[in-house]
Design an enzyme around this catalytic site. Sequence first.
Site, PDB file in Angstrom:
ATOM      1  N   ALA A 232       0.767  -1.245   0.000  1.00  0.00           N
ATOM      2  CA  ALA A 232       0.000   0.000   0.000  1.00  0.00           C
ATOM      3  C   ALA A 232       0.801   1.300   0.000  1.00  0.00           C
ATOM      4  CB  ALA A 232      -0.932   0.004   1.198  1.00  0.00           C
ATOM      5  N   PRO A 234       3.306   4.407  -0.723  1.00  0.00           N
ATOM      6  CA  PRO A 234       2.994   5.472   0.239  1.00  0.00           C
ATOM      7  C   PRO A 234       1.514   5.844   0.319  1.00  0.00           C
ATOM      8  CG  PRO A 234       3.880   6.417  -1.761  1.00  0.00           C
ATOM      9  CD  PRO A 234       3.901   4.928  -1.962  1.00  0.00           C
ATOM     10  N   GLY A 235       0.631   5.113  -0.317  1.00  0.00           N
ATOM     11  CA  GLY A 235      -0.780   5.228   0.037  1.00  0.00           C
ATOM     12  C   GLY A 235      -1.692   6.086  -0.804  1.00  0.00           C
ATOM     13  N   ASN A 236      -1.240   6.500  -1.970  1.00  0.00           N
ATOM     14  CA  ASN A 236      -2.156   7.303  -2.796  1.00  0.00           C
ATOM     15  C   ASN A 236      -3.379   6.488  -3.194  1.00  0.00           C
ATOM     16  OD1 ASN A 236      -1.114   9.844  -2.885  1.00  0.00           O
ATOM     17  ND2 ASN A 236       0.304   9.378  -4.554  1.00  0.00           N
ATOM     18  N   LYS A 237      -3.140   5.219  -3.526  1.00  0.00           N
ATOM     19  CA  LYS A 237      -4.285   4.392  -3.930  1.00  0.00           C
ATOM     20  C   LYS A 237      -5.144   4.058  -2.716  1.00  0.00           C
ATOM     21  CE  LYS A 237      -1.769   2.654  -7.887  1.00  0.00           C
ATOM     22  NZ  LYS A 237      -0.365   2.838  -7.545  1.00  0.00           N
ATOM     23  N   ASP A 255       2.221  -2.998   4.256  1.00  0.00           N
ATOM     24  CA  ASP A 255       3.463  -2.706   3.543  1.00  0.00           C
ATOM     25  C   ASP A 255       4.640  -3.172   4.391  1.00  0.00           C
ATOM     26  OD1 ASP A 255       3.996  -0.821   0.888  1.00  0.00           O
ATOM     27  OD2 ASP A 255       5.755  -1.122   2.160  1.00  0.00           O
ATOM     28  N   ARG A 260       8.208   4.034   4.361  1.00  0.00           N
ATOM     29  CA  ARG A 260       7.113   4.371   3.441  1.00  0.00           C
ATOM     30  C   ARG A 260       5.774   4.367   4.178  1.00  0.00           C
ATOM     31  NH1 ARG A 260       8.539   3.429  -2.374  1.00  0.00           N
ATOM     32  NH2 ARG A 260       6.448   2.709  -2.797  1.00  0.00           N
ATOM     33  N   ASP A 282       4.390  -8.214   5.999  1.00  0.00           N
ATOM     34  CA  ASP A 282       4.569  -8.857   4.694  1.00  0.00           C
ATOM     35  C   ASP A 282       3.214  -9.417   4.255  1.00  0.00           C
ATOM     36  OD1 ASP A 282       5.146 -10.496   2.594  1.00  0.00           O
ATOM     37  OD2 ASP A 282       6.869 -11.477   3.539  1.00  0.00           O
ATOM     38  N   CYS A 352       3.619  -0.397 -12.432  1.00  0.00           N
ATOM     39  CA  CYS A 352       4.054   0.792 -13.184  1.00  0.00           C
ATOM     40  C   CYS A 352       5.073   0.324 -14.206  1.00  0.00           C
ATOM     41  CB  CYS A 352       4.741   1.817 -12.296  1.00  0.00           C
ATOM     42  SG  CYS A 352       3.903   2.184 -10.806  1.00  0.00           S
TER      43      CYS A 352
END
Length: 716
Positions: A232, A234-237, A255, A260, A282, A352
Amino acid sequence: MALYVKAAEVLEKAERKQGALKTLVYDSKFKNIKQLFALVCETQRFSSVLLDIIESTKLLKQTKLKLHLAQVLVYDLVMGQGLKCGGSFKTTMMKHRPRLQAELARMKVKRKVSRNEDLLPAEAQLPSGEQLPRYVRVNTLKTTVEDVVDYLKRDGYTYQGQAVRLDDLTLKGKSFVKDLFLPELLVFSSKTDFHDHFLYKAGHIILQDKASCLPAYLLKPPSGSHVIDACAAPGNKTSHLAAIMKNKGKLFAFDLDAKRLATMSTLLLRAGVTCQQLAHQDFLKVNPDSPQYKDVEYVLLDPSCSGSGMVCLQDRSSADQTRLASLAAFQLRCLNHAVRFPRLKRLVYSTCSIHSQENEEVITAFLQQNSSFRRMSTVPKVTLAGGLEVCRILNGMWQVSGAHGTVSTTRAVEAMQTYADAGLTTFDMADIYGPAEDIFGRFNSQLKSSGKDAPALQALTKYVPNPGPMERKVVQKAVQRSMTRMQVEILDCVQFHWWDYNDRRYLDALGHLSDLQNEGIIREIALTNFDTQRMEEITNKGIRISSNQVQYSLIDQRPAVKMEQFCLANNIQLLTYGTLAGGLLSERYLGKAEPKSRAELYTASLSKYKKMIDAWGGWSLFQDLLVTLDTVAKKHDCSVASVATRYVLDRPAVGGVIVGCRFGVAGAGQHIRDSLCSCSPELKLTPEDHAAIEAVTQRSRDLMALIGDCGDEYRS
Ligand SMILES: C[S@@+](CC[C@H](N)C(=O)[O-])C[C@H]1O[C@@H](n2cnc3c(N)ncnc32)[C@H](O)[C@@H]1O
C-alpha cells in the site's frame, strides 16, 4: 548541496542496477523525496544531452567533479530551475555557466531545434512533444469537485469544463479541465505545481497521476465493504479507495517498508482517511483464513515492480532480465496469495511497468496455475448512471420482431449463447419487438438452470406505450409484463419511447417509472428517440436518465449537433442504432449498383437506412464513403463495419453501439468478429483516417435541417 549529493548517489546506484529509481529515492532518507525524485528523473531522462555538454566543455577535468554529481548540477543550472545550493559547488558551477549554456545553445542550433526536449531521442521524449499534463484528484472525503473548481477559479485559474477529447488535455498557463473519464480528476498544464497550494496542504486535493487513479477506480469497492490494499505505501491508492468507500467499511493496508508506511500515515491523516487499518507486515504472511479477513471481497494488488512505465524514466527499452524475473516471481506469489481470501469478489492487479514479464506474463502464469479462473471477455464496458455495466457493443434484437423474416425461438436461443460466449452479454430488446422479451427470458432461464458458471447478462428493454392515459397502474402493468416475459426479478433498464410530444403525458409515465426505480423494480431509466429539448425538460424535472437510444452513424450524425454536449454535461450515455445502416455500411455494397427494388431491400432495416442514405446525399456519395472506409479498413486489417462502428464508439457521449443480431443466419460468426474487432483497443483510428472519412461526410446534406433532431423522423 545535500540534494545534489543524494541525487548523484541515487543515479550511480541505479546505473549499477542496485534498485529501481523510485525505491532508491525512498531509501535515500532525503527529507524532500518529491524534489529529489523530480531531479533524478529529469537528469536521467536528459542524460545523453548532459553527457555531451559535460564532455564538450571538459567540465570534469576542470572542476574535478564526479560524473553523476556534474550531471545533476548541470541539469539544474542550464536546463532546470537554477541551482538550489550555495557554497563552493555553486561558485564553481557559476564560473562555468556561460560555457555550459553556450554548448547547450550550440547543440540546439546544430540540430535545428528550439526546445531542450527535442534534443532527446524520440523514445525519451514525452508524448506529442509536450510535457504530460498534471493531474489532480479531488479528495471527496474532504470536499467536492465543484468546490475545488470554484476555489481555483477564485485563485486565478480558468476552468474550461469537461474535456471531451484528448486534445483538450493540452493546456496552457492556468487553464484546467475535468478529465475525460475519471469524475474526480482535474487536469492542468505540465508546469502547474500545487505542492505549496492550500488545497494540497489541507488534503483537499491529491497530486496523483491518472494511471495511478485507475486501479482504485476499477476496483470500485462499495461503501461499507472490506478491502485489502496489499502493497500500500505510500498510500495514494489507499486514500483513493477510502474516498470511493466514503470512509465506510474496512480498508486493510499492508506494507513491508516502515519508512514508506510512516509517509503513508501522514498522507492518510491529511486526506481525512479513517477507515484504514495499517500494518507493517509482509502481505505474503497475512493469513487469508483469519476471521478478521472473512468479509474481504476486494483486493488491490500493486506490488513492487521495475517502474519502467513511469514517464520520467529514460531507459524504457533495456531491462535487467534477472531482476525482471525475480520481480515477476514475487508478483505472481502475491497474486496467488491474494486469491486465497475466501470471499474475494474482485481483484485489481497493477504495476508501473511496461514489461510484459511483469504484466501479461504474470497473468498468464497465474491462469495456468489456477484453472478455476479464466480470462475475462475483452469486450469493454460502460457504466450507466445507476451502476449497470453494459458492453460497449450491444446485441440488438429487432431482428426477431418479424420485420427481418421469421426466426425460430430455439435457433435464436442457441445463437444467443454464441454471443454471450464471445463476451457480448448485453441484449437490447423492446416490448414491441414481437417475441424478443420471451426469447430472452427463455435464454436467461436456460442459462441460470444450466448450472454452468454462466456469464452475467444485461437486458435492456423498451416501453413503447400507445398514446393514452399514463396512470401508475398502466405503467406498472407494462413493466410487470416485461419482467415476466424476460424472467427477471428486476428490469436492468427500461428505455421509454413516446410518439407525440404534444401529449405531455410522457412526463406522467416517466414519473411512475422513476417511482418504480426508487422501489427497486427498475435499475436504470432511459429514453429512446427523444430529442435534446425533451431530454433537458425531463432532466430538469429531476428524473434521472441513464441513456438515450438514437440513430447515429457515419450517415446520420445529428446527435453531434447538440445532443452529445447535453449528454456529456449530464452523465447520459448515447446508445446508438443504425450505426451500420442496416448492413449497408459493409464491403457487400462496395461498387454495387444502387439497390431499389423491394427484393433488393429485403429487410425493414435495409429499406429504412437506404432512405436515410438518399436523404443524406445519395448512392454515389455513399459509394465514395464505402471506398474510403474500405481503404481505412484494409490499413487496419479489419472490416468496413468495424471502422464504421469504431468511428461512432469514439464519439465522446457514445456509451455503446447496438449491432443488430443475426440469430440463426449464416454470417453471424463474421458479425461477432467484426463487433469484437470494432471495440478492441487495438483498433485506433488515426487523425488521417478521420480526415479521409470526414472529407466525404462533409459533402453530405444537413440532416438536422432536413429531418430535425434525433427521433423527429418518428413524429409528424
Ligand atoms: C508500487 S509500491 C505501492 C504503491 C502504492 N500502492 C501507492 O499507490 O501509493 C509497492 C510497495 O510494496 C511494498 N512491498 C514490497 N513487498 C511487499 C510485501 N511482501 N508485503 C507488503 N508490501 C510489500 C513496497 O514496500 C512498496 O511500498
